[in-house]
Design a protein around this motif. Structure first.
Motif, PDB file in Angstrom:
ATOM      1  N   UNK A 322       0.802  -1.234   0.000  1.00  0.00           N
ATOM      2  CA  UNK A 322       0.000   0.000   0.000  1.00  0.00           C
ATOM      3  C   UNK A 322       0.831   1.279   0.000  1.00  0.00           C
ATOM      4  N   UNK A 323       2.060   1.204   0.500  1.00  0.00           N
ATOM      5  CA  UNK A 323       2.876   2.424   0.576  1.00  0.00           C
ATOM      6  C   UNK A 323       3.597   2.739  -0.736  1.00  0.00           C
ATOM      7  N   UNK A 324       3.571   1.805  -1.701  1.00  0.00           N
ATOM      8  CA  UNK A 324       4.235   2.044  -2.976  1.00  0.00           C
ATOM      9  C   UNK A 324       5.605   1.396  -3.033  1.00  0.00           C
ATOM     10  N   UNK A 325       6.438   1.887  -3.940  1.00  0.00           N
ATOM     11  CA  UNK A 325       7.753   1.296  -4.168  1.00  0.00           C
ATOM     12  C   UNK A 325       8.706   2.382  -4.661  1.00  0.00           C
ATOM     13  N   UNK A 326       9.989   2.228  -4.362  1.00  0.00           N
ATOM     14  CA  UNK A 326      10.983   3.243  -4.794  1.00  0.00           C
ATOM     15  C   UNK A 326      12.004   2.690  -5.770  1.00  0.00           C
ATOM     16  N   UNK A 327      12.009   1.391  -6.005  1.00  0.00           N
ATOM     17  CA  UNK A 327      12.947   0.794  -6.963  1.00  0.00           C
ATOM     18  C   UNK A 327      12.300  -0.450  -7.561  1.00  0.00           C
ATOM     19  N   UNK A 328      12.500  -0.695  -8.857  1.00  0.00           N
ATOM     20  CA  UNK A 328      13.397  -0.027  -9.805  1.00  0.00           C
ATOM     21  C   UNK A 328      12.874   1.314 -10.320  1.00  0.00           C
ATOM     22  N   UNK A 329      11.574   1.571 -10.095  1.00  0.00           N
ATOM     23  CA  UNK A 329      11.022   2.895 -10.377  1.00  0.00           C
ATOM     24  C   UNK A 329      10.259   3.330  -9.124  1.00  0.00           C
ATOM     25  N   UNK A 330       9.895   4.589  -9.094  1.00  0.00           N
ATOM     26  CA  UNK A 330       9.146   5.099  -7.936  1.00  0.00           C
ATOM     27  C   UNK A 330       7.663   5.187  -8.271  1.00  0.00           C
ATOM     28  N   UNK A 331       6.867   4.459  -7.492  1.00  0.00           N
ATOM     29  CA  UNK A 331       5.408   4.543  -7.594  1.00  0.00           C
ATOM     30  C   UNK A 331       4.877   4.894  -6.210  1.00  0.00           C
ATOM     31  N   UNK A 332       4.227   6.024  -6.096  1.00  0.00           N
ATOM     32  CA  UNK A 332       3.647   6.473  -4.827  1.00  0.00           C
ATOM     33  C   UNK A 332       2.149   6.209  -4.852  1.00  0.00           C
ATOM     34  N   UNK A 333       1.649   5.525  -3.816  1.00  0.00           N
ATOM     35  CA  UNK A 333       0.226   5.201  -3.719  1.00  0.00           C
ATOM     36  C   UNK A 333      -0.351   5.906  -2.501  1.00  0.00           C
ATOM     37  N   UNK A 334      -1.399   6.695  -2.722  1.00  0.00           N
ATOM     38  CA  UNK A 334      -1.971   7.463  -1.617  1.00  0.00           C
ATOM     39  C   UNK A 334      -3.474   7.655  -1.830  1.00  0.00           C
ATOM     40  N   UNK A 335      -4.230   7.760  -0.728  1.00  0.00           N
ATOM     41  CA  UNK A 335      -5.675   7.992  -0.855  1.00  0.00           C
ATOM     42  C   UNK A 335      -5.949   9.371  -1.463  1.00  0.00           C
ATOM     43  N   UNK A 336      -7.057   9.481  -2.142  1.00  0.00           N
ATOM     44  CA  UNK A 336      -7.466  10.767  -2.717  1.00  0.00           C
ATOM     45  C   UNK A 336      -8.964  10.953  -2.510  1.00  0.00           C
ATOM     46  N   UNK A 337      -9.360  12.176  -2.170  1.00  0.00           N
ATOM     47  CA  UNK A 337     -10.776  12.463  -1.919  1.00  0.00           C
ATOM     48  C   UNK A 337     -11.545  12.740  -3.203  1.00  0.00           C
ATOM     49  N   UNK A 338     -10.793  12.984  -4.283  1.00  0.00           N
ATOM     50  CA  UNK A 338     -11.455  13.317  -5.539  1.00  0.00           C
ATOM     51  C   UNK A 338     -10.639  12.777  -6.711  1.00  0.00           C
ATOM     52  N   UNK A 339     -11.260  12.819  -7.873  1.00  0.00           N
ATOM     53  CA  UNK A 339     -10.589  12.372  -9.087  1.00  0.00           C
ATOM     54  C   UNK A 339     -10.066  13.595  -9.830  1.00  0.00           C
ATOM     55  N   UNK A 340      -8.756  13.650  -9.983  1.00  0.00           N
ATOM     56  CA  UNK A 340      -8.176  14.715 -10.791  1.00  0.00           C
ATOM     57  C   UNK A 340      -8.045  14.244 -12.231  1.00  0.00           C
ATOM     58  N   UNK A 341      -7.371  15.029 -12.988  1.00  0.00           N
ATOM     59  CA  UNK A 341      -7.167  14.673 -14.398  1.00  0.00           C
ATOM     60  C   UNK A 341      -6.036  13.668 -14.520  1.00  0.00           C
ATOM     61  N   UNK A 342      -6.311  12.544 -15.187  1.00  0.00           N
ATOM     62  CA  UNK A 342      -5.279  11.532 -15.403  1.00  0.00           C
ATOM     63  C   UNK A 342      -4.214  12.087 -16.343  1.00  0.00           C
ATOM     64  N   UNK A 343      -2.960  11.901 -15.951  1.00  0.00           N
ATOM     65  CA  UNK A 343      -1.843  12.391 -16.754  1.00  0.00           C
ATOM     66  C   UNK A 343      -0.900  11.240 -17.071  1.00  0.00           C
ATOM     67  N   UNK A 344       0.172  11.577 -17.766  1.00  0.00           N
ATOM     68  CA  UNK A 344       1.130  10.550 -18.156  1.00  0.00           C
ATOM     69  C   UNK A 344       1.734   9.868 -16.941  1.00  0.00           C
ATOM     70  N   UNK A 345       1.946  10.646 -15.887  1.00  0.00           N
ATOM     71  CA  UNK A 345       2.650  10.098 -14.730  1.00  0.00           C
ATOM     72  C   UNK A 345       1.747   9.812 -13.527  1.00  0.00           C
ATOM     73  N   UNK A 346       0.416   9.902 -13.706  1.00  0.00           N
ATOM     74  CA  UNK A 346      -0.448   9.554 -12.570  1.00  0.00           C
ATOM     75  C   UNK A 346      -1.811   9.074 -13.060  1.00  0.00           C
ATOM     76  N   UNK A 347      -2.387   8.184 -12.245  1.00  0.00           N
ATOM     77  CA  UNK A 347      -3.728   7.668 -12.529  1.00  0.00           C
ATOM     78  C   UNK A 347      -4.523   7.621 -11.223  1.00  0.00           C
ATOM     79  N   UNK A 348      -5.835   7.543 -11.365  1.00  0.00           N
ATOM     80  CA  UNK A 348      -6.737   7.358 -10.229  1.00  0.00           C
ATOM     81  C   UNK A 348      -7.466   6.038 -10.427  1.00  0.00           C
ATOM     82  N   UNK A 349      -7.472   5.182  -9.388  1.00  0.00           N
ATOM     83  CA  UNK A 349      -8.096   3.873  -9.516  1.00  0.00           C
ATOM     84  C   UNK A 349      -9.028   3.632  -8.344  1.00  0.00           C
ATOM     85  N   UNK A 350      -9.956   2.697  -8.569  1.00  0.00           N
ATOM     86  CA  UNK A 350     -10.882   2.299  -7.510  1.00  0.00           C
ATOM     87  C   UNK A 350     -10.169   1.322  -6.584  1.00  0.00           C
TER      88      UNK A 350
END
Length: 434
Positions: A322-350
């Motif tokens: 749940x906390x994500x990973x820093x290697x071999x790439x960095x993926x940060x996973x965190x709760x969000x209260x709303x859905x922002x605009x999906x971009x190349x470097x971020x997504x929102x999932x259920x």
């Protein structure tokens, strides 16, 4: 010879004045003469001797000789013993190559750790001629005929203008002692065979062979410099450099004269040997590629793309909690209260659609997913083709998976099945940091 050597240092190596010099000393004729010549010029110097453990007691005697030489001259000495055959076996290389890697690796460590400025080696004119013939027998471009460089970064070769005969005469005149390497009399290696059998007869055919060779080498070096100047002029017009690749514009390089020769000069330092295959890429279909031991050259539409071969294990998988990973790439996973605009470097999932731990791996042939906004599944290979992603870029792409299903083709497209809907109770924001 001392007068000529002094003049050579003043003319070609004046930058050595006031520097700390390390001399590679085997104990043989050439390195012993170099040691005495440099000592006569009152440089601050030390000797470095490699015992490669290849000739038993003879190797140990060479080491003791060099240590004694340094003691007599009142200069420091470094000596190191290597298990050369073990190193060669472990790295799957020849004994000669193993000795070379061990030798120069250790020399560079001494330069760094003990603050020496340059390494001096005793290569001379006969060595240069031998190298010329070795390259001739193996097949080479013009640069292979320009000789051993007198200066190569921290490595200096101040005896390259002197013949073995001149060096021997100096040693005998000054009553110098040196060690004879018995392996030099064996013709198992090409260099020894040239030295003992071929070149003596070649020199008999014409008395000024070495002098003429010096002139030829000078002319070839001038021609090579001319080519390098030309490359510098056209490089930016045909080559685009990225952080991890070089791209050669095919239409532009074909517009220039001597296209194949230019292609060779651009790529010769990357280890390619099948030059017919390399030049054929200019007319090949997209996707064709040629490999060297270290690099790949890929035809992609109007470009040749040069990349280093990735030695990483592409089958390796990484677990993500749940906390994500820093290697071999960095993926940060965190709760969000709303859905922002999906971009190349971020997504929102259920959140409820994910099953932890997630997995991260490279893509494999046969992988399928449901691109965001689509109803049906699609092969990743087809997706990459539609997105015009070249092969060398595909291999860098990571997949984020949940219970075996692709959640995100990282940096490109998320899977529609994991999108947030009105029924989603919890939203997770996943951010990729390249």
């Amino acid at each position: 010879m001392l007068t000529q050597f002094t003049k050579n240092i003043e003319t070609n190596f004046s930058f050595l004045k006031g520097k700390k010099l390390l001399i590679a000393c085997s104990g043989g004729l050439d390195s012993v003469v170099l040691t005495h010549l440099v000592k006569n010029l009152s440089f601050e110097m030390a000797l470095a001797h490699c015992n490669f453990s290849l000739r038993g007691k003879e190797s140990d005697a060479d080491e003791m000789f060099v240590i004694g030489l340094a003691k007599n001259l009142e200069i420091p000495v470094f000596a190191e013993t290597f298990d050369t055959q073990k190193f060669a076996k472990e790295h799957k290389i020849s004994t000669q190559m193993a000795a070379r890697e061990l030798r120069y690796g250790w020399f560079m460590e001494i330069l760094k750790n003990f603050k020496y400025d340059y390494l001096l080696t005793a290569h001379h004119l006969d060595d240069d001629l031998e190298t010329f013939f070795i390259n001739l027998s193996r097949g080479t471009g013009l640069s292979g005929f320009t000789g051993i460089p007198k200066k190569n970064n921290k490595i200096i070769r101040p005896l390259l203008d002197f013949s073995r005969e001149e060096i021997l005469q100096y040693a005998e005149t000054n009553n110098l002692k040196w060690r004879e390497d018995s392996s030099n009399q064996k013709t198992d290696y090409l260099r020894n065979k040239l030295r003992l059998e071929v070149l003596p007869k070649f020199k008999e055919s014409s008395e000024p062979v070495l002098k003429n060779f010096q002139k030829t080498r000078h002319n070839l070096l001038a021609s090579q410099n001319l080519i390098e100047d030309y490359l510098a002029l056209v490089y930016n017009s045909v080559v685009t450099q990225a952080p991890d690749s070089y791209k050669i514009n095919i239409p532009k390089i074909k517009d220039l004269p001597h296209t194949e020769a230019l292609l060779y000069e651009l790529l010769k330092s990357f280890g390619f040997t099948e030059w017919d295959d390399v030049s054929n890429l200019l007319e090949a279909q997209t996707g064709k590629q040629v490999f060297s031991k270290t690099h790949r050259l890929l035809k992609n539409r109007d470009e040749l793309i040069l990349t280093e071969i990735n030695s990483e294990n592409s089958k390796e998988e990484f677990l993500i909690y749940e906390e994500g990973i820093t290697a071999p790439i960095t993926l940060k996973i965190e709760p969000s209260k709303y859905i922002g605009e999906t971009e190349k470097n971020l997504i929102y999932v259920a959140s409820e659609k994910l099953k932890f731990p997630l997995k991260l791996r490279k893509w494999e042939r046969g992988d399928t997913f449901q691109p965001f906004g689509m109803k049906g599944k699609k092969k990743l290979s087809k997706f990459f083709k539609d997105e015009k992603i070249p092969m060398h870029e595909k291999e860098k792409i990571w997949l984020l998976l949940s219970d075996g299903e692709i959640v995100w083709v990282v940096g490109h497209r998320m899977d529609d099945r994991f999108k947030v809907t009105d029924n989603s109770s919890k939203i997770l924001k996943i951010t990729w940091r390249p």
